[in-house]
Design an enzyme around this catalytic site. Sequence first.
Site, mmCIF file in Angstrom:
data_model
loop_
_atom_site.group_PDB
_atom_site.id
_atom_site.type_symbol
_atom_site.label_atom_id
_atom_site.label_comp_id
_atom_site.label_asym_id
_atom_site.label_seq_id
_atom_site.Cartn_x
_atom_site.Cartn_y
_atom_site.Cartn_z
ATOM 1 N N LYS A 102 53.892 37.800 -28.405
ATOM 2 C CA LYS A 102 53.826 37.644 -26.941
ATOM 3 C C LYS A 102 54.999 38.398 -26.323
ATOM 4 O O LYS A 102 56.136 38.267 -26.772
ATOM 5 C CB LYS A 102 53.897 36.154 -26.592
ATOM 6 N N SER A 120 31.448 43.051 -24.942
ATOM 7 C CA SER A 120 31.969 43.537 -26.216
ATOM 8 C C SER A 120 33.464 43.281 -26.362
ATOM 9 O O SER A 120 34.052 43.569 -27.401
ATOM 10 C CB SER A 120 31.683 45.036 -26.358
ATOM 11 N N ARG A 169 36.953 40.738 -26.483
ATOM 12 C CA ARG A 169 37.235 39.572 -27.327
ATOM 13 C C ARG A 169 36.687 38.289 -26.724
ATOM 14 O O ARG A 169 36.004 37.515 -27.380
ATOM 15 C CB ARG A 169 38.749 39.448 -27.548
ATOM 16 N N ARG A 177 30.743 48.486 -21.015
ATOM 17 C CA ARG A 177 31.086 49.616 -20.165
ATOM 18 C C ARG A 177 29.910 50.607 -20.116
ATOM 19 O O ARG A 177 29.334 50.920 -21.148
ATOM 20 C CB ARG A 177 32.311 50.297 -20.752
ATOM 21 N N HIS A 191 54.686 29.959 -28.572
ATOM 22 C CA HIS A 191 53.643 30.958 -28.783
ATOM 23 C C HIS A 191 53.935 31.795 -30.024
ATOM 24 O O HIS A 191 55.043 31.795 -30.554
ATOM 25 C CB HIS A 191 53.532 31.886 -27.563
ATOM 26 N N GLY A 236 31.133 42.556 -19.797
ATOM 27 C CA GLY A 236 32.305 42.655 -20.678
ATOM 28 C C GLY A 236 31.992 42.027 -22.021
ATOM 29 O O GLY A 236 32.868 41.439 -22.665
ATOM 30 N N ASN A 274 42.203 30.197 -16.332
ATOM 31 C CA ASN A 274 42.339 29.505 -17.610
ATOM 32 C C ASN A 274 41.108 28.646 -17.834
ATOM 33 O O ASN A 274 40.806 27.776 -17.017
ATOM 34 C CB ASN A 274 43.611 28.628 -17.573
#
Lengths: 253, 253, 253, 253
Positions: free
Chosen positions: B141, B14, B16, B39, B137, B12, B109
């Site tokens: 969100k 690529s 964020r 991918r 936040h 994964g 987390n």
Amino acid sequence: MSNAEIRVAVLGASGRMGSEAVKAIQDAPDMELVAAQGRGDQLSEILSAGATHVVDLTVPESTEANVRFAVEHGLHAVVGTTGWDTERLQALEQLLAEHGSVGVLIAPNFALGSVLATAFAAKAAQYFDSAEIIELHHPKKVDAPSGTAVRTAELMGQARDAADVGPSPDATETALDGARGAEVAGIHVHSVRLRGLVAHQEVLLGSTGEQLSIRHDSFDRVSFMPGVLLGLRTVGSRPGLTHGLDGYLDLGL
Amino acid sequence: MSNAEIRVAVLGASGRMGSEAVKAIQDAPDMELVAAQGRGDQLSEILSAGATHVVDLTVPESTEANVRFAVEHGLHAVVGTTGWDTERLQALEQLLAEHGSVGVLIAPNFALGSVLATAFAAKAAQYFDSAEIIELHHPKKVDAPSGTAVRTAELMGQARDAADVGPSPDATETALDGARGAEVAGIHVHSVRLRGLVAHQEVLLGSTGEQLSIRHDSFDRVSFMPGVLLGLRTVGSRPGLTHGLDGYLDLGL
Amino acid sequence: MSNAEIRVAVLGASGRMGSEAVKAIQDAPDMELVAAQGRGDQLSEILSAGATHVVDLTVPESTEANVRFAVEHGLHAVVGTTGWDTERLQALEQLLAEHGSVGVLIAPNFALGSVLATAFAAKAAQYFDSAEIIELHHPKKVDAPSGTAVRTAELMGQARDAADVGPSPDATETALDGARGAEVAGIHVHSVRLRGLVAHQEVLLGSTGEQLSIRHDSFDRVSFMPGVLLGLRTVGSRPGLTHGLDGYLDLGL
Amino acid sequence: MSNAEIRVAVLGASGRMGSEAVKAIQDAPDMELVAAQGRGDQLSEILSAGATHVVDLTVPESTEANVRFAVEHGLHAVVGTTGWDTERLQALEQLLAEHGSVGVLIAPNFALGSVLATAFAAKAAQYFDSAEIIELHHPKKVDAPSGTAVRTAELMGQARDAADVGPSPDATETALDGARGAEVAGIHVHSVRLRGLVAHQEVLLGSTGEQLSIRHDSFDRVSFMPGVLLGLRTVGSRPGLTHGLDGYLDLGL
């Protein structure tokens, strides 16, 4: 009789606020406490005691008669009692028009820091994309949000409307009931109740990349006394009715 | 091929989170990045590249197959992808029982500060009369409260129940709808949405005369990387499945 | 050429602030970006491009010549570059006297929240017994306290002097070196340096029983852009020199 | 004589802490106050009153004799008095070795929140690049930093040393004297003195992209009483000497 120019009669002197006011006035070097009245005392006695100013910290049932008595006898009045609806205020203004030199201050809140915090929040609200309020109080408080938080939100909402600021951005799609707080004048207000706290309020303002927070903490009822003294020192030079202590602060806002 | 003992393949790479992980591993002096797959890449290539560890930051559809492949080939895995329900976790534990030396960390987390804040809040919750949570936040969100706040409230509620602490005192009689927040496991949770913020949470605990506040601010996604690196450095010495980064933290006080 | 009334040339367009300004102006519906100049470009080209406004975000060596050129050609200027000492400012005011319709804003700080926070702190300082400042920045900052904190302390100190407020009470008899912070204009200032932070400042004001806190958080350089746009929208209607963005805010302070 | 298992004699009952302890014990449903002694009272009377526990809140000159008397007569003791140097502690441990079933708790701080905050700060300190402490107190405090802040810094510094964490990054080149606070065990400590405050401490921990803040507010001396009661309820089941209330807290995370 001393030479102090501010000779104060405290009405409601045995209440919680009143007894603090008695102490604060006794400690103020430029004032003299000439009367401290409770339920059942005769108002006429404050005249024979030579009062020039009255502090009314009684109950909604008594405050109007007390203030009328003061104005009619040329005494300036600082009033912290609630219960002054529009009708009462209009009647008082008529009376004051007949007694041109007398000043009356009716203040729902004497905490200088709280009054300043509300004024600043209202002024800043137009410059930020987002605005919310968190108020935090002791767990014996029966209403939520606090009256101060509602008043702050209303003033902030008015300022944002006047400046044509749109609503705070909010993409919430799914939320637990109550998570986003109560909405007052377009401002989300959150009420925390926590043992150990007294009365606290934080206004949060945000735009891309920055946040402005204005917080007031009231730890003790004595925090109202500097505001009461400021009122007493100013009311004599402000004839007519002033509503809210901010009218006496050098805010120019 | 270098002598680094921790030779990492990022899956994964690529995305964020994945692209941040690639940078963090490249900067870590005790690690070597041997593969960065997106991918369509073949998992078998990470074997020929000499990987000893896998970081999975892909999507719920891929993560289970990726982790199975790693375990079956003796690679330790650090997993940040969501989608690990009870069924998947049980199947993984069975597989790990057959590969006794392999370690897997599945962490919802990776922010060390957030993991610590939740652990401290859960630990302290039993010692105070009152407990509430404020989470703040960015306004994009879509859910409220945040998953972290819900999880924190659940852990605090469990700790209070186990210690027979009663509910937080609350005398509220009249409230605007939503003012007192959402209730999760007996804890009131308030969700602020403010432009300029990223992800923040404050746990408030109060008893007569005192308050304890534990606040975590996440300003940037890069804050997850120290947790990913800690996971990679530890997973090889912790065979079997560990759920949650707190399992690797030296929290025994 | 479009019909936008605010046609902006950005000088210093390749710098960190300049490139953000370019983006912000391109995104503003009521403005048009007509030139984005870097080192070596010819100022005359901004005239042929039809600029009505200039944003100067260059270097102290260039800013004076840039602004003179703008004024002489009837362009309004918004200036974020430092280096404007008294001599330069006086020369600019003379030049502006000859070009009565041109406005120039020179602002050391374009963050609206920061400008508001400083103005509020200066206004409130006279009403409290105690006043201190905590400023918190990233650990790469080379000076302490921050320039904003020093400026805030000076304004607060002036306000307290003007109102004859005495020094903040302080009974400290024994202290570790540095514990009580630096003293600026009678205000104690504390400088925190912490990885993860950007630029933050908290003004604390206290009297018996209450505290007022005014905090500004700057998370990102983009927080300056609303202030730059506000400057561009206002400068055309404010002929002459304005120093400080607060001159354009509806603060009435 | 009631059936309460915890029958408490308070020594130093007329002092500020002592009088609060008397009230707290009287209000505790599982305890009975059997003696409240001040200067000049005979210790033997607590035996005839049937005490099983002693709370010592006297003065450094008396506390050692009081505790010895308690231990020699099989009473458990909870001690808040200062003055227990190494020599006294060693003598007490010898005495306790001869009275195997007796427990003694000597605690410099009974505020649960403060004890927890210090423990959490020490535990978290190793996981962050940067660590600083801000302590805030009333302006009548004569020393800076506070003893709690010094103790917290020492524990944090030890934890960071043990985990080989380097010093907090700091690029400061020019600073006003005192701006960066006092340095204790490598931790910068800032002392704010503000009218209206009581005793507050905030530990700030930062790494790239995140911050963890642990704050304790002590608003009132009564905040020590839950800790005194917890001590009384626990000391009977912990023979020997325990130093610090954290020894009784269920902190194993």
